[in-house]
Scaffold this motif. Structure first.
Motif, PDB file in Angstrom:
ATOM      1  N   GLY A  64       6.403  -2.986 -15.706  1.00 38.32           N
ATOM      2  CA  GLY A  64       6.984  -2.459 -14.478  1.00 38.32           C
ATOM      3  C   GLY A  64       5.978  -2.457 -13.342  1.00 38.32           C
ATOM      4  N   VAL A  65       6.495  -2.449 -12.120  1.00 38.21           N
ATOM      5  CA  VAL A  65       5.624  -2.417 -10.948  1.00 38.21           C
ATOM      6  C   VAL A  65       6.099  -1.333  -9.994  1.00 38.21           C
ATOM      7  CG1 VAL A  65       4.884  -4.816 -11.072  1.00 38.21           C
ATOM      8  CG2 VAL A  65       6.965  -4.291  -9.881  1.00 38.21           C
ATOM      9  N   SER A  66       5.151  -0.533  -9.515  1.00 36.04           N
ATOM     10  CA  SER A  66       5.506   0.532  -8.582  1.00 36.04           C
ATOM     11  C   SER A  66       5.240   0.127  -7.137  1.00 36.04           C
ATOM     12  CB  SER A  66       4.729   1.807  -8.918  1.00 36.04           C
ATOM     13  OG  SER A  66       3.339   1.562  -8.860  1.00 36.04           O
ATOM     14  N   ARG A  67       4.365  -0.882  -6.960  1.00 33.60           N
ATOM     15  CA  ARG A  67       4.032  -1.347  -5.610  1.00 33.60           C
ATOM     16  C   ARG A  67       3.438  -2.748  -5.713  1.00 33.60           C
ATOM     17  NH1 ARG A  67       0.263   1.789  -7.786  1.00 33.60           N
ATOM     18  NH2 ARG A  67      -1.927   1.294  -7.525  1.00 33.60           N
ATOM     19  N   SER A  68       3.334  -3.425  -4.585  1.00 32.62           N
ATOM     20  CA  SER A  68       2.692  -4.736  -4.555  1.00 32.62           C
ATOM     21  C   SER A  68       1.194  -4.573  -4.733  1.00 32.62           C
ATOM     22  CB  SER A  68       2.962  -5.437  -3.223  1.00 32.62           C
ATOM     23  OG  SER A  68       4.313  -5.778  -3.129  1.00 32.62           O
ATOM     24  N   LEU A  69       0.602  -5.508  -5.436  1.00 34.72           N
ATOM     25  CA  LEU A  69      -0.834  -5.502  -5.645  1.00 34.72           C
ATOM     26  C   LEU A  69      -1.444  -6.695  -4.923  1.00 34.72           C
ATOM     27  CD1 LEU A  69      -0.769  -4.800  -9.489  1.00 34.72           C
ATOM     28  CD2 LEU A  69      -0.852  -3.159  -7.627  1.00 34.72           C
TER      29      LEU A  69
END
Length: 129
Positions: A64-69
Motif C-alpha cells: 500500500g501507499v499513503s503518499r507519493s515518494l
C-alpha cells in the motif's frame, strides 16, 4: 502443477481450518488474505471504495501507499494483492510465478507485486517527495 491461485467470488468463506491449512498450504495464505479482504469490504466500505477506485491503500501487508515518494516505484506482497482483490469484490486470481504491476490512481505510485520476498522485505523506508 499450476502456480495459479484462483477462487470465484461466489465461493463461501472457508471455516474450520487450522493454521497450517490457512497459511502453509499450496496457496501460501493467499486465499485467507482474500477472504479477509472480503470481510473487511463489509466492515470498512470506505476502504473498499478506495480499492474499487484503483487506489492502493495501506493494508496489513507490504504494497500500500499513503503518499507519493521520490522513487515512484516499489514492490509489494502477493498477500496484499489478494486482500486488495477481496476488498474489490473480485475473484482471487494470482499467479505465484509472475509479478504484477499496478499504479495507484491517487498517488501514481507503481507497485509491483512479487512472489520474491527479498524485493520488498528490505526496501528502503518511504522518503518524502
Amino acid at each position: 502443477m499450476t502456480q495459479r491461485i484462483h477462487r470465484t467470488i461466489d465461493n463461501p468463506l472457508r471455516t474450520g481450518l487450522n493454521r497450517d491449512a490457512l497459511w502453509e498450504d499450496h496457496d501460501k495464505g493467499l486465499i485467507k488474505c482474500w477472504e479477509i479482504g472480503r470481510q473487511r469490504a463489509t466492515r470498512f466500505p470506505d476502504v473498499a471504495q478506495q480499492c474499487l477506485a484503483g487506489e492502493l491503500p495501506v493494508l496489513g501487508w507490504k504494497g500500500g501507499v499513503s503518499r507519493s515518494l521520490k522513487k515512484l516505484e516499489k514492490y509489494g506482497s502477493l498477500k496484499y494483492l489478494a486482500q486488495w482483490q477481496g476488498l474489490r469484490g473480485e475473484d482471487l486470481d494470482i499467479d505465484l510465478a509472475t509479478e504484477r504491476a499496478l499504479t495507484c490512481s491517487r498517488t501514481k505510485m507503481v507497485v509491483t507485486f512479487t512472489p520474491d520476498r527479498t524485493k520488498y522485505f528490505n526496501q528502503v523506508a518511504e522518503v518524502e517527495a
